[in-house]
Design an enzyme around this catalytic site. Sequence first.
Site, short mmCIF file in Angstrom:
data_model
loop_
_atom_site.label_atom_id
_atom_site.label_comp_id
_atom_site.label_asym_id
_atom_site.label_seq_id
_atom_site.Cartn_x
_atom_site.Cartn_y
_atom_site.Cartn_z
N PHE A 114 0.81 -1.22 0.00
CA PHE A 114 0.00 0.00 0.00
C PHE A 114 0.85 1.27 0.00
O PHE A 114 0.38 2.34 -0.42
CB PHE A 114 -0.96 -0.01 1.20
CG PHE A 114 -0.37 0.39 2.52
CD1 PHE A 114 -0.46 1.69 2.98
CD2 PHE A 114 0.27 -0.54 3.32
CE1 PHE A 114 0.07 2.05 4.21
CE2 PHE A 114 0.80 -0.19 4.55
CZ PHE A 114 0.70 1.11 5.00
N LYS A 115 2.08 1.16 0.43
CA LYS A 115 2.89 2.36 0.53
C LYS A 115 3.27 2.95 -0.83
O LYS A 115 3.63 4.12 -0.93
CB LYS A 115 4.13 2.07 1.38
CG LYS A 115 3.70 1.44 2.70
CD LYS A 115 4.64 1.55 3.82
CE LYS A 115 3.99 0.97 5.08
NZ LYS A 115 4.97 0.67 6.10
#
Length: 473
Positions: A114-115
């Site tokens: 997700f980063k």
Amino acid sequence: MNYVSTRGVWDRDPQPFSAILLEGLAPDGGLALPQSYPVLGAAELAALRSLSYAELAFAILSRYVGDIPPADLKALVGRTYTAEAFGSAAITPVTTLEPGLHLLHVSNGPTLAFKDIALQLLGNLFEYVLAARGERLNILGATSGDTGSSAEYALRGKRGLTVFMLSPFGRMSPFQQAQMFSLPDANIHNLAIDGVFDDCQDIVKAVSADAAFKTRWKIGTVNSINWGRIAAQIVYYFAGYFAATRDDAQRVDFAVPSGNFGNILAGHVAKAMGLPIRRLVLATNENDVLDEFFRTGRYRVRASSETRATSSPSMDISKASNFERFIHDVVGRDPAAVRGLWAQLQRDGGFDLAGTPYWPRVAAAGFVSGRSTHADRLATIRDVHARYGAVIDPHTADGLKVGREFRDPTVPLVCIETALPAKFAATIREALGSEPARPAAYADLESRPQRFSVVPADAARVKQFIEERAAAA
């Protein structure tokens, strides 16, 4: 929109977005926050529903970025959020597992975590601002597994940027480690710290707190202490909400695996902006500092020796940096109160808000929490595969396990998928007896040559490393 510090240093001189983007940690050791959260009315919220992800990102981010011309910001956002980079035009698609239960996929970027959503944008923003100023920046970061690779893939080869990434030696999955250490780019330096993630994070804060060193070597950050990370992550809460609902008055719950509190903090901000979020369900692994706080009011950090190595390693964190931003809101944005609590944290190893005037404000923020163990995540991975034919990673399993414990059948529950299962093959094999699917680009990842330096958990040694490499950059 200008920015203040959680500890007050900029109260009389609020900073523009570009300054806090490059600054990272504030000079007083606090974290940057906007002077206020922009609140969207019902008509404004409704108008966002039909936008593409890039259009939605621009609509949200333009409320936080006041010193980059709108046309330039729109171009940067458009260049970041493409189907080529994230696998689909939706960028963060939603899968409905069953009526009222959804997975928000925010891990389809270049490093399968997700980063990427925030760091791909941060890479473009850094390059833009540095070029406009004619400056260079040395990025110092810490990772428990995913931030490092996402940052390095976003910043590799970028003009004016050199990256020094700290990670806990031997505590990431083989996939996570190889993702970082196999990058050949000359502007990427991996420091494997002989310690745990909290040691890495403490070193980043110690180096950033040395004002003379920070100024001389132009030190910036990509960890979620950088507000730019949080701002970019706010967007997918809006995208997830719109995908899971048809009625702008419908409230939803979000279940979020949480270690450093950055992901779920973005949800807290989205709620403050007017997104109809009922509850934010925080899930920890065996390192349950945050769960303890939301259940009892006591925030007690753990020593490195108490931080457990688990099968959801990106959450093996016992000092949640972004928690300070939440506490700043809880105490009514009073920097003196924040300073007092963090002085107590330094002195006593924790503080307790139960029974104080602040505790009702914590409850009003809409958080609930729970913890998940190795056995829990194996059981959840098996159950999700058997019920829905889906394979989820261990961190997402933590989120789903706790989310389902708090599920209200009358309220949609959106669980955030934080990484793809390919990054944690050993746990998937243990749960399902088979290998997780792996993108072709990563077929031989672990066999590639790896470059890294093992360094003691000592800020002085890290400074020396930076001086030697940054001088040559």
